[in-house]
Motif scaffolding. Structure first.
Motif, PDB file in Angstrom:
ATOM      1  N   ASP A 128       0.843  -1.295  -0.008  1.00  0.00           N
ATOM      2  CA  ASP A 128      -0.084   0.186   0.245  1.00  0.00           C
ATOM      3  C   ASP A 128       0.787   1.158  -0.015  1.00  0.00           C
ATOM      4  O   ASP A 128       0.629   2.252  -0.629  1.00  0.00           O
ATOM      5  CB  ASP A 128      -0.916   0.071   1.293  1.00  0.00           C
ATOM      6  N   ALA A 129       1.950   1.167   0.855  1.00  0.00           N
ATOM      7  CA  ALA A 129       2.738   2.393   1.012  1.00  0.00           C
ATOM      8  C   ALA A 129       3.340   2.688  -0.394  1.00  0.00           C
ATOM      9  O   ALA A 129       3.735   3.628  -0.906  1.00  0.00           O
ATOM     10  CB  ALA A 129       3.816   2.050   2.116  1.00  0.00           C
ATOM     11  N   PHE A 130       3.812   1.558  -1.254  1.00  0.00           N
ATOM     12  CA  PHE A 130       4.528   1.683  -2.550  1.00  0.00           C
ATOM     13  C   PHE A 130       3.783   2.389  -3.489  1.00  0.00           C
ATOM     14  O   PHE A 130       3.917   3.298  -4.225  1.00  0.00           O
ATOM     15  CB  PHE A 130       4.774   0.115  -2.946  1.00  0.00           C
ATOM     16  N   VAL A 131       2.435   1.901  -3.585  1.00  0.00           N
ATOM     17  CA  VAL A 131       1.354   2.531  -4.378  1.00  0.00           C
ATOM     18  C   VAL A 131       1.185   4.104  -4.045  1.00  0.00           C
ATOM     19  O   VAL A 131       1.244   4.767  -5.074  1.00  0.00           O
ATOM     20  CB  VAL A 131       0.034   1.905  -4.365  1.00  0.00           C
ATOM     21  N   LYS A 132       1.169   4.256  -2.790  1.00  0.00           N
ATOM     22  CA  LYS A 132       0.956   5.941  -2.421  1.00  0.00           C
ATOM     23  C   LYS A 132       2.196   6.570  -2.291  1.00  0.00           C
ATOM     24  O   LYS A 132       2.218   7.856  -2.015  1.00  0.00           O
ATOM     25  CB  LYS A 132       0.256   5.663  -0.913  1.00  0.00           C
ATOM     26  N   ARG A 133       3.151   5.830  -2.647  1.00  0.00           N
ATOM     27  CA  ARG A 133       4.849   6.470  -2.190  1.00  0.00           C
ATOM     28  C   ARG A 133       4.781   7.333  -0.953  1.00  0.00           C
ATOM     29  O   ARG A 133       5.230   8.374  -0.814  1.00  0.00           O
ATOM     30  CB  ARG A 133       4.769   7.719  -3.300  1.00  0.00           C
ATOM     31  N   LEU A 152      12.013   5.679  -3.351  1.00  0.00           N
ATOM     32  CA  LEU A 152      11.439   5.977  -4.586  1.00  0.00           C
ATOM     33  C   LEU A 152      10.576   7.509  -4.302  1.00  0.00           C
ATOM     34  O   LEU A 152      10.536   8.313  -5.011  1.00  0.00           O
ATOM     35  CB  LEU A 152      10.483   5.309  -4.710  1.00  0.00           C
ATOM     36  N   ALA A 153      10.153   7.483  -3.032  1.00  0.00           N
ATOM     37  CA  ALA A 153       9.468   8.990  -2.604  1.00  0.00           C
ATOM     38  C   ALA A 153      10.303  10.154  -2.409  1.00  0.00           C
ATOM     39  O   ALA A 153       9.903  11.108  -2.433  1.00  0.00           O
ATOM     40  CB  ALA A 153       8.684   8.592  -1.450  1.00  0.00           C
ATOM     41  N   THR A 154      11.646   9.737  -1.555  1.00  0.00           N
ATOM     42  CA  THR A 154      12.508  10.810  -1.322  1.00  0.00           C
ATOM     43  C   THR A 154      13.722  11.054  -2.183  1.00  0.00           C
ATOM     44  O   THR A 154      14.343  12.081  -2.099  1.00  0.00           O
ATOM     45  CB  THR A 154      12.667  10.884   0.000  1.00  0.00           C
TER      46      THR A 154
END
Length: 221
Positions: free
Chosen positions: A136-141, A208-210
C-alpha cells in the motif's frame, strides 16, 4: 505523448507488483496453514505454485527492461524502475521462503508436531501484515508509512527468538524431539527472513519517494 505513455505503463507495472505481492502473501499463509494441518497435498501445491511467482517476477523484469529501452526514461523515471526491480527481487525471495516452509511440511510427513504451533502463526500474521501494508505504501509513495513498517521487524525477531528458545528447551529435555523440533526452527527462520525482506522493500519505497537511500531497519532489539 512519451511521458503519458510512460506513466501509464508504470501504473500497470505497479498493479503487477501488487499482484505479485498478493501471491506471496497467499503462499506464506497457505504454507503455515499446511504446517498446522500437516496437509502434505496443500504443501505440494504451494511448491508447484512457486513457479508462478517466479514467472511473475521475470515478466515484470522484462517489462521494466522494455521501458528503459523504448520510453527514454529520465532520472526520476529510472528511480521508479529500479525500485520496482528491487522490490520484485525481494518478493520472489519471499516466495522461496514460503515454498521452503511447504517443503518442511513434506519432509515432516505425518509425524506429529513436537508442540502446538502458537508463535509461528503469529510470525506469519505479522510478516504478511507488514508486507500488505508495504505494498500500500508503495502505491501511495508513502515514505512515512514505509519507515514505520521497518520498525515492526523487531516484533518478528522477538517472536523468532521465543520460538528458538522454546524448541531448544524441548530438544535439550528430550533429544528424541530433535528431528521434529529442528524443522520448526527452520520454518520460523523463513518467516523472520520474510519480515527482513519487507524492510528492504520499505527502504526502496523511501528511496522512490524521497530520492534518499538509507538503512532504516536498525534493530533496537
Amino acid at each position: 505523448m512519451i511521458r503519458e505513455s510512460f506513466s501509464g505503463r508504470m501504473r500497470e507495472l505497479e498493479k503487477e507488483v501488487v499482484n505479485m505481492g498478493d501471491m506471496v502473501i497467499a503462499a506464506t499463509n497457505r504454507s503455515v496453514e499446511a504446517l498446522k494441518a500437516r496437509n502434505i497435498d496443500d504443501a505440494m501445491k504451494i511448491i508447484a505454485d512457486d513457479l508462478l511467482i517466479n514467472k511473475k517476477r521475470w515478466d515484470i523484469e522484462e517489462r521494466c527492461i522494455k521501458l528503459i529501452a523504448l520510453q527514454q526514461p529520465v532520472a526520476s523515471d529510472l528511480r521508479e524502475i529500479i525500485a520496482v526491480l528491487n522490490i520484485i527481487t525481494d518478493l520472489e525471495r519471499m516466495g522461496d521462503y514460503a515454498e521452503g516452509i511447504a517443503k518442511i511440511v513434506v519432509m515432516l510427513g505425518t509425524e506429529p508436531l513436537v508442540k502446538p504451533l502458537v508463535d509461528i502463526p503469529r510470525m506469519e500474521e505479522k510478516a504478511t501484515s507488514m508486507l500488505k501494508r508495504s505494498l500500500d505504501a508503495f502505491v501511495k509513495r508513502d515514505a512515512k508509512a514505509a519507515a514505520a513498517i521497518c520498525n515492526e521487524d523487531d516484533d518478528v525477531d522477538m517472536l523468532y527468538d521465543q520460538v528458538y528458545r522454546e524448541l531448544l528447551t524441548y530438544m535439550i529435555g528430550d533429544p528424541k524431539t530433535i528431528s521434529r523440533a529442528t524443522p520448526l526452527i527452520w520454518a520460523a527462520h523463513n518467516l523472520e527472513r520474510i519480515a527482513d525482506r519487507v524492510t528492504n522493500i520499505c527502504e526502496r519505497i523511501v528511496f522512490l519517494a524521497t530520492g534518499s537511500m538509507q538503512e532504516i531497519n536498525v534493530s533496537r532489539y
